[in-house]
Structures are given as C-alpha cells and as structure tokens.
Design a protein around this motif. Structure first.
Motif, mmCIF file in Angstrom:
data_model
loop_
_atom_site.group_PDB
_atom_site.id
_atom_site.type_symbol
_atom_site.label_atom_id
_atom_site.label_comp_id
_atom_site.label_asym_id
_atom_site.label_seq_id
_atom_site.Cartn_x
_atom_site.Cartn_y
_atom_site.Cartn_z
ATOM 1 N N LEU B 170 16.091 -18.754 -32.794
ATOM 2 C CA LEU B 170 15.480 -20.081 -32.806
ATOM 3 C C LEU B 170 14.656 -20.315 -34.058
ATOM 4 O O LEU B 170 14.614 -21.424 -34.584
ATOM 5 N N ASN B 171 13.983 -19.271 -34.544
ATOM 6 C CA ASN B 171 12.987 -19.492 -35.579
ATOM 7 C C ASN B 171 12.699 -18.149 -36.254
ATOM 8 O O ASN B 171 12.716 -17.111 -35.592
ATOM 9 N N LEU B 172 12.453 -18.193 -37.547
ATOM 10 C CA LEU B 172 12.216 -16.958 -38.297
ATOM 11 C C LEU B 172 11.026 -17.133 -39.236
ATOM 12 O O LEU B 172 10.911 -18.164 -39.912
ATOM 13 N N GLU B 173 10.199 -16.113 -39.286
ATOM 14 C CA GLU B 173 9.196 -16.049 -40.354
ATOM 15 C C GLU B 173 9.836 -15.254 -41.487
ATOM 16 O O GLU B 173 10.345 -14.152 -41.269
ATOM 17 N N VAL B 174 9.818 -15.823 -42.679
ATOM 18 C CA VAL B 174 10.531 -15.228 -43.795
ATOM 19 C C VAL B 174 9.616 -15.159 -45.016
ATOM 20 O O VAL B 174 8.964 -16.149 -45.361
ATOM 21 N N VAL B 175 9.573 -13.992 -45.646
ATOM 22 C CA VAL B 175 8.876 -13.869 -46.935
ATOM 23 C C VAL B 175 9.908 -14.085 -48.037
ATOM 24 O O VAL B 175 10.929 -13.386 -48.103
ATOM 25 N N LEU B 176 9.666 -15.064 -48.868
ATOM 26 C CA LEU B 176 10.582 -15.365 -49.969
ATOM 27 C C LEU B 176 10.353 -14.377 -51.117
ATOM 28 O O LEU B 176 9.303 -13.723 -51.181
ATOM 29 N N PRO B 177 11.305 -14.271 -52.025
ATOM 30 C CA PRO B 177 11.132 -13.371 -53.161
ATOM 31 C C PRO B 177 9.852 -13.619 -53.946
ATOM 32 O O PRO B 177 9.261 -12.690 -54.497
ATOM 33 N N SER B 178 9.381 -14.841 -53.949
ATOM 34 C CA SER B 178 8.134 -15.169 -54.660
ATOM 35 C C SER B 178 6.902 -14.622 -53.947
ATOM 36 O O SER B 178 5.815 -14.624 -54.507
ATOM 37 N N GLY B 179 7.067 -14.216 -52.676
ATOM 38 C CA GLY B 179 5.929 -13.808 -51.877
ATOM 39 C C GLY B 179 5.452 -14.901 -50.927
ATOM 40 O O GLY B 179 4.650 -14.649 -50.031
ATOM 41 N N GLU B 180 5.933 -16.122 -51.141
ATOM 42 C CA GLU B 180 5.571 -17.211 -50.224
ATOM 43 C C GLU B 180 6.165 -16.945 -48.846
ATOM 44 O O GLU B 180 7.243 -16.363 -48.724
ATOM 45 N N VAL B 181 5.459 -17.405 -47.807
ATOM 46 C CA VAL B 181 5.901 -17.175 -46.428
ATOM 47 C C VAL B 181 6.246 -18.511 -45.784
ATOM 48 O O VAL B 181 5.473 -19.473 -45.879
ATOM 49 N N ILE B 182 7.412 -18.593 -45.150
ATOM 50 C CA ILE B 182 7.771 -19.825 -44.432
ATOM 51 C C ILE B 182 8.202 -19.484 -43.007
ATOM 52 O O ILE B 182 8.566 -18.347 -42.712
ATOM 53 N N LEU B 208 18.239 -13.719 -49.224
ATOM 54 C CA LEU B 208 17.467 -14.953 -49.396
ATOM 55 C C LEU B 208 15.969 -14.754 -49.137
ATOM 56 O O LEU B 208 15.146 -15.469 -49.685
ATOM 57 N N GLY B 209 15.655 -13.823 -48.266
ATOM 58 C CA GLY B 209 14.257 -13.591 -47.924
ATOM 59 C C GLY B 209 14.179 -12.395 -46.998
ATOM 60 O O GLY B 209 15.201 -11.875 -46.547
ATOM 61 N N ILE B 210 12.942 -11.956 -46.727
ATOM 62 C CA ILE B 210 12.740 -10.822 -45.825
ATOM 63 C C ILE B 210 12.160 -11.345 -44.526
ATOM 64 O O ILE B 210 11.065 -11.925 -44.508
ATOM 65 N N VAL B 211 12.924 -11.167 -43.455
ATOM 66 C CA VAL B 211 12.514 -11.665 -42.144
ATOM 67 C C VAL B 211 11.411 -10.769 -41.598
ATOM 68 O O VAL B 211 11.577 -9.551 -41.526
ATOM 69 N N THR B 212 10.279 -11.368 -41.215
ATOM 70 C CA THR B 212 9.146 -10.580 -40.720
ATOM 71 C C THR B 212 8.784 -10.896 -39.271
ATOM 72 O O THR B 212 8.097 -10.110 -38.636
ATOM 73 N N LYS B 213 9.216 -12.045 -38.764
ATOM 74 C CA LYS B 213 9.071 -12.336 -37.329
ATOM 75 C C LYS B 213 10.295 -13.121 -36.866
ATOM 76 O O LYS B 213 10.857 -13.910 -37.637
ATOM 77 N N ILE B 214 10.648 -12.914 -35.607
ATOM 78 C CA ILE B 214 11.887 -13.474 -35.069
ATOM 79 C C ILE B 214 11.599 -14.057 -33.691
ATOM 80 O O ILE B 214 11.023 -13.373 -32.844
ATOM 81 N N VAL B 215 12.001 -15.305 -33.479
ATOM 82 C CA VAL B 215 11.932 -15.885 -32.131
ATOM 83 C C VAL B 215 13.358 -16.052 -31.616
ATOM 84 O O VAL B 215 14.184 -16.735 -32.251
ATOM 85 N N LEU B 216 13.642 -15.406 -30.495
ATOM 86 C CA LEU B 216 14.977 -15.441 -29.910
ATOM 87 C C LEU B 216 14.932 -16.135 -28.557
ATOM 88 O O LEU B 216 13.977 -15.960 -27.804
ATOM 89 N N ARG B 217 15.968 -16.870 -28.243
ATOM 90 C CA ARG B 217 16.062 -17.373 -26.878
ATOM 91 C C ARG B 217 16.700 -16.302 -26.002
ATOM 92 O O ARG B 217 17.455 -15.445 -26.484
ATOM 93 N N LEU B 218 16.379 -16.332 -24.738
ATOM 94 C CA LEU B 218 16.920 -15.385 -23.768
ATOM 95 C C LEU B 218 17.587 -16.172 -22.648
ATOM 96 O O LEU B 218 17.393 -17.379 -22.536
#
Lengths: 468, 468
Positions: B170-182, B208-218
């Motif tokens: 559903l949703n991902l927290e991603v650190v971009l190569p620049s270090g910015e977090v979205i 594209l980025g490093i995933v640091t948090k993950i929201v999954l549906r169940l």
C-alpha cells in the motif's frame, strides 16, 4: 508557464490529411459538448476536436501537435469528476470515441483485449456472456469509457472484494506525446521485467500518453449474489459496523454507505417509493455478498446481519429478487446525480483505512459546522472511500469560493492524519491540484514532474492536470 | 560509463560517525558473505558493508555516498536469483539486516507496517497468529527479506489465487539516493492521487531508492486447505490440464508444475521416499485449494480430479494430513536447491499466458535439442510462470558461455511471441540485462532510463542493474 501555439488553418489541414475532414470538428455546436465533463459546472472550449480511429492516426496527430507545440487533451466518455478531460488550455481535444471495439475475448487465458472507447458496461456484458467477470464498475459505467477508467484508476462498489482498475490491467499500448508507440508490459499475471510502466500509466489521468489498446485480466463470473439494506440510527455507528464485518472474516462484494440525505434524495430523484426511511434513521449500509454457493451466501448474510445488529440498526431489508436488487442498486448509483440535481456542489473523494471512517465522518461534520457548509456523504465504505458532497445551498459565492477551500483543506489534512489520501478513485485532474501539497512533499512532487518530463518533455499532453 | 570514487578512509570515517564502528565492516572475512547471492556462481566483493539501523542513518549514508559519488548496492536476505544484490562496481554494500522489526499489526484495518529486513516467513507467521494472511511466499521465504520481495516483486505458489507482492503493497517509506525521504502513497486500498510511485518502486530492484518502511494489506486467513499430487504421462498434457482447470471456473490456491527430473531430484535431495514416481510419468501437478468450508473444498478437489483425468494422468495422491502436506510442499520448495546441487545451471524465469504453457514447454525442449542443452522445468503453472533450469552437465565452458546465450535468447523470443515476458518474479538484475531489448524497444528503455535519472540523477544506487 507553458505557452502553447494557437491552432490555425495549417494545423487543421494537417489533421484533415491524417483523419479525413469528418473527424476534425471546429464549429461551435460541434465543440460545445466537449467543453465540460461531470465536474461541478466547469467549462473550457477546445479549438478543435479530433476523432482518430487507429493507433497510427493517434500517433500522427501527436507528431503534428509535438511539431507545432499544440496542447492536447485526451477524452473518453466525459464522465470525469475531477476535470481531467477538460481542455483548460484550449487547443486540441482528442476524443477516443471511435476506439469502440472489443478486439478479443480470450477465454483460454481469461483476458480481454479492448480499445479504450468501449463503454465499461458494454465490456462487462460482453465478457459476462462468456461466463467471465470484469469487476471494476464506477457508478457511471453505463456511459464512461474503459480508457477513462484506466486514466483515473477507477473503483466502484465491487472494489472492496475485487480491487480497482489497476488490479486488472496487464498491458497497455500507449502513444507517447512524441507519436512513438509502446507496449508497457506483457499479457501475464506476474511480471518482474524492468520498471512497471503499466502501473505508471494507470491513474496518470492522460498526462503521460494516450492509451490505444488495453489488455485486462478477467475472472470467472460468480453465479449468485444476495443484497441487503441496513438502516442505522447513527451514521457513525454505520461506519463502525463496516470494519466489524471485515474483522469477523467476511469479505462482502459490496459495502456501500449512504447518509440519510443521500438515500432520501435518490429516492425522490428516481421516483421510487419502495424504500421507506424511518424518521430516526441517519444512514444506511447496502451490503452484497457473492459466490457460487447459495446456501453459503445465506449463511454469510445471516452472519453479517448478526454483526450489524450490534450497532443499533433498524429493520433490515433483504432484497427478495433480481427486480428489488436492481432497484436498490439503481438508487445507489443515482445518488451522485440526485445530489447534483439538488444544488451546486463540490464532491471530495476522501479515502482512509476503513476503521477510521467514523472519525473521518465526525470530522467532516465538525469542519462543516465551523465553515457553515452542509455535506451529504456516501460511498464505498468497505474501502474506506467516502464521497463528501459539499452542498452550496444558501452559501454566498464569496463563501463558496473564499473560505470553503480552507474547509476542504482541513478535511484533507484530517484524511492525511488518518493515513488516507485525497482521492480514492476520481483523480486529481484540475480541481484537486491545489491540495496535492497536503499529500506530497516537494521532493515527491519533483519526482512526479520529472516522470512527466520523461514521457512528455515539452508538456503538450493534458497540460494543467495533476500539477502545473 | 559511470566512474565511481573508490572508498577510502575519509569515507569510512564518515560512515563510522553515522553508524558506529561496529556497523562498518571492512575485513575480508566480514565482506565475503556479501559477495554472492543465490544467482549462479557469481561473486563481487564490496569495499565496505554498512548496517544502518534507522531511516535517518540510511539517509545520512546516502548523503555521504552522493557527496563522494560512491556506488551503493542495497541488500536484503541475499536470496536473489538475478544478481540484484551483487555489488558489481564494488563500493558500499548497504545491508538492511538490522531493519528487522514488525512495527505494527493493525487488526482493525487488516494492515501490517514492517521494516524491510524482516524474514518473509516470520512476517507471515506473526500475522497468522492474529488470524491474518500475507500470501506472497517465494520458495526462499524462510530466509528472504520482505524488502527483497518488494524489490523483485516476488510471487510464489499462492500468487495464482492471491496475486504477487505488488498486490499487497500500500505504501512505502523510501530513502532516495540524495538522502531525501519520501512516502510513496497512503495506507489505503484505493488511490488515485498522482502517479503511482508505490508501484514504481515495487519491482525496481533497489535502483530507485532504499525502502525503509513497508505498509502491506492483509486478508483473513483461510481456515482449511487440501492438496493433491497428480502424475502425468506427458508433460505437455500436464500443462494443458492447467488452463482447463481455470476454464472450468476453479481457482486453486496453488497449481505447481514439476517435470519428472525436478521432482525426482528433489526426492533424492531431501531423502524423502514417500513419493513413488512410476516409470511412465513425465511430469506432476501439485494442486492446492483453500477456503473456510471443508465440504466445498472436497467438492472442488473432486471436480479438479475429474478434469485432470481427461489429460491421461496416473493415480492421484491426496495428502491425508498436515504431515503429508508439509512433506509434499517441502519437496516442491527444495527443487531449486536440488537442481543446484546437481550441476552448474542457469535459471530462466519465463512467464506466458497460462494456456500457452504447453507451447512454451515444447519450444524450450526443441531449442534445447538444437543447442545441445538439457533443461529441468518447473514452476507456478497456474500463473503461466515456468522456471527453465538449464543444466551445464557435460557442456564445455565454450558451449556454456558461447552458444548458450543464443539459445536463451531464442527461448525469450518464443516467450515474447506468446504474449509473455522474460521474468515473472526473479527480476532482471545483472544476469538478464542482455535480453531486455527482446521485451522493450529503445523508446521504452529510454523511458525507464529517464525514470531512473529522476530518482537517481548521478546513478550511484545499485549501478549496473536492469540496464547499463
């Protein structure tokens, strides 16, 4: 700011060469129907309406528009609710109405290949004849195009069990603004081959390319369904019952919420007196289950009925036969029209995790009380998708255009704080653009703009939509 | 060509400042385990292994790598089959192993929020304890990380009924190569708010980025399942039975195909003699159905048994109890290891519309005959996903490295002509890069490169993967 070329006779002649004169419309009476969609009362007149009939023609049109820097707004059935098909910058309106053929129903692989200008219900009926099911069914399914559904990533009542459009799109033929043609993926259920261009185009509101062929997966058609209408004395209780149903392990095939006004206005609007609404009723849930085993469905209905009873509901109406089912669904599908017929309005397409619905509803009413607006709420409660219709009623134009946007922003801030977002199925288009910053940081917006640039370096395709 | 800076003491000191010295590894014995994954026999040694423990630390690491132009290869459980986690350019290997917390199981909304370094089976077991189900289950689920599953858009046996990873994110927290977090989206089931950044990151193989948090549906956990193993005298008949099962309206929760060699090698490898394989058997289907009503499941099994009988099958083995079920599943899950133990091999991850499976299988064997290679095929037949294991056996290194790639290209050309693609769930990574042009035109490849550039303008993140 992007300054476009004004369409002149040179361009028109080039278009006529490609399409034939019959499919290049320029007279005011021919242009007028393309100046609006179903979004509020907005009107933008295009300079010319083009009706290409093949991928090749779309490609050549886009080459011409690229060459001369003409803005192009693609349009499907014109039923959009966020203004995505409105030619805000004038120029070329490209209608997909001649792309109206279902190309292949592949019963061996449970897939259909279709052109984008097929009416969603026509597509659903065609596959139904073969015992197959394409579930996404926006309320406008009798007039919207499947291509528009892809542009907006539409949902509808069945999404709660079966998912939204994105969950059915396998592969797309897309004409890029340059005129180049690509296929985004493959006709397969699993795909880990490069970036997911298919899902990037789904929901991109016609800003990245023009979809000219669509491959959808289908599923076996469930053989039976049952429907009930449950009245509640408290709207928040109705919302609370929604997540209780799922937590008990049921997955209804539809779970629709209607505030009292929504159902009452719809009953009046379609002149259907078969649904009595008791004085103390504040909201209804319309609950459907489907499957292949009637006995099981009856068990499920009884189980769900047991749950809703715990939320102080009134007498449950079980639809006895297909006529009554159709009548209840007709009421639900006509709510939006009924509201529209009643007053000028703005429809917000909020969506939150479903257990947060009661909080959202309460918040909407509180914000309304502070800003002085009345709202009629209904929607796909099973998905946490609440359509908030803000009624102009007695508001002055000053209130309507001045303070109301602040109230809407407050609703969206609330939605975000609950883990939700500002559009579940209607898209951003023109009208929700001012609120995008609530959901996305500058970094995310920059990424989206860069993606747009990758597909459309000169910004000619559907300019002014999603972001400026 | 991208020339990167070589990691030196300045960079190491900067990393130690951020992470602490314990999480900056540089000794040969510490680096060695990160030089390979499960892809063939490939080895690439990183200069340094970093083990950040928070989003903030990942962000600061990426800022440093951006500043100095150091290549960064993110890594999960190291079970990849296309080399996506191999540090081809050396430099920084960023391990997510300390991101091993399940942050929240939200029973009210049927969602889980997790860090990427949680082992997939651990996550599945944790939600199962609450009566919830996260279906995607690659064979490596006992050791792979959920973050890696997202990078590769993994599937597994259950995908046939429940879909792949992308259908649950559903949703991902991603650190971009620049270090910015979205955050890519919202925690909702429907979303029509801008471009689908979530689905763009899923399957992007850490480029594209490093995933640091993950929201999954169940979903609610099905209460029962039944399993049967069906032997066939012809492998093509086994494949043909697959689409017949779906056309009859059944949706098994797993439908796995194994050529004779695959099962036989697995039986030997796990020393399990409980499955006799008759001399005339060429292939097996392992078929599972699941749901909440045991009587219905039995009916479904009988219906499916009736269908497979029409395809000249041998005696069907119905798993009697959970021990026998576990034993059959263990065999299926160990096939890849068994093949690997047998010979050097290359695994191709072909996928086609499921009714085309018999054509694909026949074609693979014909191509093998022409190029002189033996193949062992198995996989998720219900999805049309066939793993083609090409066995080195007696081939010379010259044949293996010289003519074989042409044979593989022929297999992929066949796959494409059948509407399929070259990876269903393993990704492109390093090893399938040379074949991307079979699936995508220069125009599509250009789009993908531009998307990469939008996220990673200087190309430091997982360089050399998917495309050069």
């Amino acid at each position: 700011m992007n300054y476009f070329t004004t369409v002149d006779e040179t361009h028109l002649e080039a278009f006529r060469q490609v399409l034939g004169a019959d499919f290049v419309l320029t007279t005011p009476e021919n242009l007028a129907p393309y100046a609006h969609d179903e979004t509020e009362d907005l009107h933008y007149l295009p300079s010319v309406v083009l009706k290409p009939g093949s991928t090749e023609q779309v490609s050549r049109v886009m080459e011409i528009c690229s060459q001369y820097h003409l803005p192009v707004t693609p349009r499907g059935g014109g039923t959009g609710l966020s203004g995505g098909a409105l030619p805000q910058h004038g120029g070329v309106l490209l209608s997909t109405e001649r792309f109206n053929r279902i190309l292949q129903i592949d019963e061996r692989n449970l897939q259909v290949t279709t052109e984008p200008g097929v009416i969603t219900e026509v597509l659903q009926d065609a596959v139904k004849e073969r015992g197959l099911f394409y579930p996404p069914d926006p309320s406008s399914r009798g007039s919207c195009f499947i291509g528009g559904n892809i542009a907006e990533n539409s949902g509808g009542p069945k999404a709660v069990k079966y998912g939204v459009v994105k969950d059915y799109v396998l592969n797309l033929e897309v004409v890029l603004p340059s005129g180049e043609v690509i296929w985004t993926g493959a006709n397969v259920l699993k795909n880990s081959t490069g970036y997911n261009l298919t899902q990037l185009v789904v929901g991109s509101e016609g800003t990245l390319g023009i979809v000219t062929k669509i491959v959808l997966r289908l599923i076996p058609l469930p053989k039976n369904d049952l429907l009930m209408l449950v009245p509640f004395r408290s709207a928040e209780n109705a919302c609370a019952a929604v997540s209780a149903i799922f937590r008990a392990g049921y997955i209804p095939s539809a779970l629709e919420f209607m505030e009292r006004d929504a159902l009452e206005w719809a009953v009046k609007y379609v002149d259907n007196s078969s649904v009595p609404i008791a004085d103390d009723v504040q909201a209804h849930l319309l609950i459907e289950v489907d499957g292949n085993y009637p006995d099981l469905l009856m068990q499920e209905m009884e189980g769900i009925a047991g749950i809703v009873t715990e939320f102080d509901c009134g007498e449950i109406l079980f639809a006895d036969d297909s006529v009554q089912k159709a009548s209840l669904w007709k009421l639900r599908r006509r709510v939006a029209e009924a509201v529209k017929a009643n007053s000028v309005y703005k429809e917000e397409d909020t969506v939150v995790p479903r257990a947060e619905l009661p909080v959202l509803l309460k918040g909407v009413k509180e914000i309304g009380a502070r800003y002085g607006f009345h709202s009629v709420c209904y929607g796909h409660a099973g998905d946490g998708n609440l359509h908030v219709n803000i009624i102009k009623g007695h508001l002055t134009d000053e209130q309507w255009n001045g303070s109301l946007p602040k109230g809407i922003a407050e609703i969206f801030e609330l939605v975000k704080s609950l883990g939700g977002t500002i559009s579940g199925e209607h898209g951003i288009g023109l009208v929700q653009k001012p609120y995008m910053h609530i959901m996305f940081t500058d970094t995310s917006m920059h990424l989206m703009r860069q993606i747009k640039k990758a597909f459309d370096p000169t910004g000619i395709l559907n300019p002014g939509k999603i972001f400026d």
